[in-house]
Design an enzyme around this catalytic site. Structure first.
Site, PDB file in Angstrom:
ATOM      1  N   HIS A 280      28.961  75.519  43.905  1.00 28.44           N
ATOM      2  CA  HIS A 280      30.226  75.941  43.272  1.00 28.44           C
ATOM      3  C   HIS A 280      29.988  76.745  41.983  1.00 28.44           C
ATOM      4  O   HIS A 280      29.431  76.215  41.015  1.00 28.44           O
ATOM      5  CB  HIS A 280      31.072  74.712  42.927  1.00 28.44           C
ATOM      6  CG  HIS A 280      31.225  73.754  44.072  1.00 28.44           C
ATOM      7  ND1 HIS A 280      31.960  74.042  45.194  1.00 28.44           N
ATOM      8  CD2 HIS A 280      30.696  72.511  44.290  1.00 28.44           C
ATOM      9  CE1 HIS A 280      31.914  73.030  46.045  1.00 28.44           C
ATOM     10  NE2 HIS A 280      31.155  72.086  45.517  1.00 28.44           N
TER      11      HIS A 280
ATOM     12  N   SER B 184      28.733  80.687  45.708  1.00 29.47           N
ATOM     13  CA  SER B 184      29.450  79.424  45.685  1.00 29.47           C
ATOM     14  C   SER B 184      29.282  78.770  47.054  1.00 29.47           C
ATOM     15  O   SER B 184      29.029  79.459  48.040  1.00 29.47           O
ATOM     16  CB  SER B 184      30.923  79.681  45.400  1.00 29.47           C
ATOM     17  OG  SER B 184      31.480  78.545  44.806  1.00 29.47           O
TER      18      SER B 184
ATOM     19  N   SER C 222      36.106  77.544  45.310  1.00 25.86           N
ATOM     20  CA  SER C 222      35.660  76.814  44.115  1.00 25.86           C
ATOM     21  C   SER C 222      35.149  77.691  42.977  1.00 25.86           C
ATOM     22  O   SER C 222      34.892  77.199  41.887  1.00 25.86           O
ATOM     23  CB  SER C 222      34.572  75.804  44.505  1.00 25.86           C
ATOM     24  OG  SER C 222      33.425  76.468  44.983  1.00 25.86           O
TER      25      SER C 222
ATOM     26  N   ASP D 203      24.051  73.020  47.939  1.00 26.15           N
ATOM     27  CA  ASP D 203      25.093  72.002  47.799  1.00 26.15           C
ATOM     28  C   ASP D 203      25.872  71.983  49.107  1.00 26.15           C
ATOM     29  O   ASP D 203      26.697  72.864  49.356  1.00 26.15           O
ATOM     30  CB  ASP D 203      26.007  72.349  46.612  1.00 26.15           C
ATOM     31  CG  ASP D 203      27.079  71.291  46.382  1.00 26.15           C
ATOM     32  OD1 ASP D 203      27.270  70.419  47.250  1.00 26.15           O
ATOM     33  OD2 ASP D 203      27.740  71.335  45.330  1.00 26.15           O
TER      34      ASP D 203
ATOM     35  N   GLU E 180      22.171  68.953  46.582  1.00 29.14           N
ATOM     36  CA  GLU E 180      23.073  68.332  45.616  1.00 29.14           C
ATOM     37  C   GLU E 180      23.917  67.188  46.182  1.00 29.14           C
ATOM     38  O   GLU E 180      24.185  66.214  45.495  1.00 29.14           O
ATOM     39  CB  GLU E 180      24.010  69.438  45.093  1.00 29.14           C
ATOM     40  CG  GLU E 180      25.138  68.999  44.176  1.00 29.14           C
ATOM     41  CD  GLU E 180      24.700  68.813  42.736  1.00 29.14           C
ATOM     42  OE1 GLU E 180      23.509  69.031  42.432  1.00 29.14           O
ATOM     43  OE2 GLU E 180      25.552  68.431  41.915  1.00 29.14           O
TER      44      GLU E 180
ATOM     45  N   ASN F 132      21.080  64.171  45.388  1.00 28.49           N
ATOM     46  CA  ASN F 132      22.271  63.320  45.442  1.00 28.49           C
ATOM     47  C   ASN F 132      21.934  61.864  45.170  1.00 28.49           C
ATOM     48  O   ASN F 132      22.666  61.164  44.491  1.00 28.49           O
ATOM     49  CB  ASN F 132      22.947  63.432  46.806  1.00 28.49           C
ATOM     50  CG  ASN F 132      24.224  62.616  46.886  1.00 28.49           C
ATOM     51  OD1 ASN F 132      25.203  62.940  46.235  1.00 28.49           O
ATOM     52  ND2 ASN F 132      24.196  61.535  47.657  1.00 28.49           N
TER      53      ASN F 132
ATOM     54  N   LYS G 178      22.818  60.884  39.652  1.00 27.78           N
ATOM     55  CA  LYS G 178      23.695  61.854  40.317  1.00 27.78           C
ATOM     56  C   LYS G 178      24.817  61.099  41.016  1.00 27.78           C
ATOM     57  O   LYS G 178      25.937  61.052  40.550  1.00 27.78           O
ATOM     58  CB  LYS G 178      22.892  62.741  41.288  1.00 27.78           C
ATOM     59  CG  LYS G 178      23.629  64.036  41.655  1.00 27.78           C
ATOM     60  CD  LYS G 178      24.737  63.793  42.637  1.00 27.78           C
ATOM     61  CE  LYS G 178      25.520  65.016  43.031  1.00 27.78           C
ATOM     62  NZ  LYS G 178      26.566  64.727  43.991  1.00 27.78           N
TER      63      LYS G 178
ATOM     64  N   ASP H 217      28.216  61.502  39.081  1.00 31.95           N
ATOM     65  CA  ASP H 217      29.004  62.668  39.523  1.00 31.95           C
ATOM     66  C   ASP H 217      30.002  62.241  40.599  1.00 31.95           C
ATOM     67  O   ASP H 217      31.226  62.444  40.459  1.00 31.95           O
ATOM     68  CB  ASP H 217      27.976  63.697  40.023  1.00 31.95           C
ATOM     69  CG  ASP H 217      28.520  64.877  40.784  1.00 31.95           C
ATOM     70  OD1 ASP H 217      29.485  64.728  41.536  1.00 31.95           O
ATOM     71  OD2 ASP H 217      27.938  65.967  40.659  1.00 31.95           O
ATOM     72  N   ASN H 218      29.505  61.633  41.677  1.00 29.63           N
ATOM     73  CA  ASN H 218      30.380  61.291  42.798  1.00 29.63           C
ATOM     74  C   ASN H 218      31.474  60.323  42.345  1.00 29.63           C
ATOM     75  O   ASN H 218      32.622  60.446  42.757  1.00 29.63           O
ATOM     76  CB  ASN H 218      29.578  60.672  43.948  1.00 29.63           C
ATOM     77  CG  ASN H 218      28.464  61.589  44.440  1.00 29.63           C
ATOM     78  OD1 ASN H 218      27.989  62.441  43.681  1.00 29.63           O
ATOM     79  ND2 ASN H 218      28.027  61.423  45.664  1.00 29.63           N
TER      80      ASN H 218
ATOM     81  N   CYS I 254      34.544  62.360  40.180  1.00 25.85           N
ATOM     82  CA  CYS I 254      35.768  62.364  40.993  1.00 25.85           C
ATOM     83  C   CYS I 254      36.877  61.548  40.328  1.00 25.85           C
ATOM     84  O   CYS I 254      38.055  61.868  40.476  1.00 25.85           O
ATOM     85  CB  CYS I 254      35.480  61.856  42.406  1.00 25.85           C
ATOM     86  SG  CYS I 254      34.515  63.049  43.376  1.00 25.85           S
TER      87      CYS I 254
ATOM     88  N   HIS J 237      33.145  66.954  51.232  1.00 28.26           N
ATOM     89  CA  HIS J 237      32.551  68.295  51.118  1.00 28.26           C
ATOM     90  C   HIS J 237      33.162  69.322  52.068  1.00 28.26           C
ATOM     91  O   HIS J 237      33.392  70.462  51.687  1.00 28.26           O
ATOM     92  CB  HIS J 237      31.038  68.237  51.323  1.00 28.26           C
ATOM     93  CG  HIS J 237      30.380  69.534  50.966  1.00 28.26           C
ATOM     94  ND1 HIS J 237      30.110  69.872  49.661  1.00 28.26           N
ATOM     95  CD2 HIS J 237      29.995  70.591  51.718  1.00 28.26           C
ATOM     96  CE1 HIS J 237      29.564  71.075  49.632  1.00 28.26           C
ATOM     97  NE2 HIS J 237      29.483  71.542  50.863  1.00 28.26           N
TER      98      HIS J 237
ATOM     99  N   HIS K   8      34.324  68.871  38.370  1.00 29.62           N
ATOM    100  CA  HIS K   8      33.932  67.844  37.406  1.00 29.62           C
ATOM    101  C   HIS K   8      33.698  68.444  36.030  1.00 29.62           C
ATOM    102  O   HIS K   8      33.268  69.584  35.900  1.00 29.62           O
ATOM    103  CB  HIS K   8      32.626  67.180  37.840  1.00 29.62           C
ATOM    104  CG  HIS K   8      32.721  66.420  39.123  1.00 29.62           C
ATOM    105  ND1 HIS K   8      33.899  66.187  39.779  1.00 29.62           N
ATOM    106  CD2 HIS K   8      31.757  65.824  39.853  1.00 29.62           C
ATOM    107  CE1 HIS K   8      33.656  65.483  40.874  1.00 29.62           C
ATOM    108  NE2 HIS K   8      32.362  65.253  40.945  1.00 29.62           N
TER     109      HIS K   8
ATOM    110  N   SER L 299      23.865  65.536  36.813  1.00 32.51           N
ATOM    111  CA  SER L 299      23.499  66.041  38.150  1.00 32.51           C
ATOM    112  C   SER L 299      22.532  67.205  38.027  1.00 32.51           C
ATOM    113  O   SER L 299      21.517  67.269  38.721  1.00 32.51           O
ATOM    114  CB  SER L 299      24.747  66.540  38.885  1.00 32.51           C
ATOM    115  OG  SER L 299      25.730  65.551  38.887  1.00 32.51           O
TER     116      SER L 299
ATOM    117  N   GLN M 233      18.691  68.368  39.126  1.00 37.83           N
ATOM    118  CA  GLN M 233      18.400  69.583  39.912  1.00 37.83           C
ATOM    119  C   GLN M 233      17.237  70.361  39.309  1.00 37.83           C
ATOM    120  O   GLN M 233      16.322  70.790  40.015  1.00 37.83           O
ATOM    121  CB  GLN M 233      19.633  70.509  39.975  1.00 37.83           C
ATOM    122  CG  GLN M 233      20.639  70.139  41.049  1.00 37.83           C
ATOM    123  CD  GLN M 233      20.158  70.479  42.463  1.00 37.83           C
ATOM    124  OE1 GLN M 233      19.031  70.916  42.690  1.00 37.83           O
ATOM    125  NE2 GLN M 233      21.022  70.248  43.431  1.00 37.83           N
TER     126      GLN M 233
END
Ligand code: NAI
Length: 475
Positions: free
Chosen positions: A51, A74, A79, A137, A198, A223, A228, A232-233, A237, A343, A396, A404, A408
């Site tokens: 993204h 992206s 996104s 991703d 990701e 991930n 991560k 992040d998840n 969210c 996703h 996010h 995250s 990476q």
């Protein structure tokens, strides 16, 4: 420099937001400082498919600061933040008239053909066969290289099947154009030292390929770094699901009935956020462990069929397909909001919805549509069923993405500099690096960590410097 973005005049706005984001991304900025002299990514040609947001701009410029050449797209048609894309192309030193940054091929609202064209462009390296690293991703870039190589080996690209989704037809068309007897994609694949992935969905694809013996290069599963997926998840969210709902509809969430399909990391964050807004939240699950967790967290757990007519706001978070069918949508309340944060867009059967005789789609504004059934009832679908937090809002926030993306960058350095340590397979980063990522984010939050005494460390069987948990610890 070749690139394609919406509007380079947005670069100054993008740059101002990037500067604000840098302050909120202490992990990435610390990594920039730590590796500035060593330049561990010198010689790396990184193709990124993730993204194209402000936070991603900070990631891209970190990779460049460590010596990499980068080309970017992206990983979703909705996104891209156009000001972020423009700022990355222009670069910190350039101007719209004289861009000096990184080639980006991304804009908000691509068609599927444009999306796959962009992916092909970023995989096409001036003066080389292709990139030598992928940062993915969802796995689309990795998939394109693999399918291209597979069809070159087979000597033909299959024709599109009658029941294939529209997107697969677009991919096959692209491959029909680009698969060559000389083996273009095979050459691209042979140059790639590895991919760092990701998200949950992309990681599933990698393990599948490894299992079937078709994976062509090593992969690091970013991930499943704890810093991560458990951040992040979940917390990402927890923030951006509400942002997506608010910007799309501004409906009051308090008092409404919300349904979260799936109680994994993303589902846990979404359910908590909706509960925090005062919604009465219902969860659906197929996994007894996650269902029990949801129940113990105080949520009603039942099936979609049981409650579909009672729910005001639907959010799918499963990474699975056909969670909300056309039949479910026909049974929903008037003006029920239907959205997906997983996703891919196949969690909601958008094709089935469009096939209902007499159904009428109206655009309220970009990425918000009403679908009116012949009986006059309508539902509101966000981001055409694609991930709503990035389609309807800005994804996010920086601080969580710093976690995250620090993973990476570390994963890219690992695979690029220690290629021989990673034969073809799917790996997670070692725990001491996961702990390092967390450590880099503590000061900014004023966290004071307790230091183990030597005796305490011995008592629980760890080193004073960590790692503090065994690999099977679940957090
Ligand atoms: P996860 O595997 O932790 O959770 C998914 C849950 O859905 C599992 O507990 C599974 O048992 C459940 N599930 C599967 N099929 C189901 C069904 N038919 N009905 C009800 N529940 C079902 O995965 P995670 O990490 O939560 O990711 C979910 C999706 O979100 C993935 O596609 C991932 O790539 C994506 N994702 C999206 C983000 C965003 O910003 N929009 C951020 C992070 C991940």
């Amino acid at each position: 420099m070749d690139f394609k973005v919406a509007d380079l005049s947005l670069a100054a706005f993008g740059r101002r937001e990037i500067q604000l984001a840098e302050h909120e991304m202490p992990g990435l900025m610390a990594v920039r400082k730590e590796y500035a002299a060593a330049q561990p990514l010198a010689g790396a040609k990184i193709m990124g498919s993730l993204h194209m947001t402000i936070q991603t701009a900070v990631l891209i410029e970190t990779l460049v600061a460590l010596g990499a050449e980068v080309r970017w797209v992206s990983c979703n048609i909705f996104s891209t933040q156009d000001h972020a894309a423009a700022a990355v192309v222009v670069g910190p030193e350039g101007t719209p008239e004289n861009p000096q940054g990184v080639p980006v091929f991304a804009w908000k609202g691509e068609t599927l053909e444009e999306y796959w064209w962009c992916t092909e462009q970023a995989l096409t390296w001036p003066g080389a066969d292709g990139p030598n690293m992928i940062l993915d991703d969802g796995g689309d870039a990795t998939m394109l290289v693999h399918k291209g190589s597979e069809y070159e080996k087979a000597g033909a690209v299959p024709s599109t099947g009658e029941n294939d989704p529209e997107e697969w037809g677009v991919v096959l068309d692209l491959l029909r154009r680009t698969v060559t007897d000389e083996g273009r994609w095979t050459r691209v694949a042979s140059q790639i030292k590895g991919v760092t992935e990701e998200t949950t969905t992309g990681v599933h694809r990698l393990y599948e390929m490894f299992k079937t013996g078709t994976l062509l290069f090593p992969a690091i599963n970013v991930n499943d770094s704890v810093t991560k997926s458990k951040f992040d998840n979940k917390y990402g969210c927890r923030h951006s699901v509400i942002d997506g709902l608010n910007r799309a509809t501004d409906v009051l969430i308090g008092g409404k009935v919300a349904l979260v399909a799936g109680y994994g990391d993303v589902g846990k964050g979404c359910a908590e956020a909706l509960k925090g807004q005062g919604a009465r939240v219902i969860v659906t699950e197929i996994d007894p462990i996650c269902a029990l967790q949801a129940a113990m967290d105080g949520f009603q757990v039942t099936t979609l069929d049981e409650v579909v007519g009672l729910v005001d706001i639907f959010v799918t978070t499963t990474g699975n397909f056909d969670i909300i069918t056309a039949d479910h949508m026909a049974r929903m309340k008037h003006n029920a909001i239907v959205s997906n944060i997983g996703h891919f867009d196949n969690e909601i059967d958008m094709a089935g919805l469009a096939r209902i005789p007499g159904i009428e789609k109206t655009e309220v504004k970009p990425q918000v549509h009403t679908w009116r059934f012949p009986d006059g009832k309508q539902i509101i679908v966000l981001a055409e069923g694609r991930l709503m937090n990035l389609g309807c809002a800005t994804g996010h926030p920086s601080f969580v993405m710093s976690n995250s993306f620090t993973n990476q960058v570390i994963a890219q350095i690992e695979l690029f500099t220690k290629t021989d340590d990673y034969p073809i397979g799917v790996y997670v980063l070692p725990k001491h690096l996961d702990e390092k990522v967390a450590r880099l984010h503590l000061d900014a939050l004023g966290v004071k960590l307790t230091t183990l005494t030597k005796a305490q460390a011995e008592y629980i069987g760890v080193d004073v410097e960590g790692p503090y948990k065994s690999d099977h610890y679940r957090y």
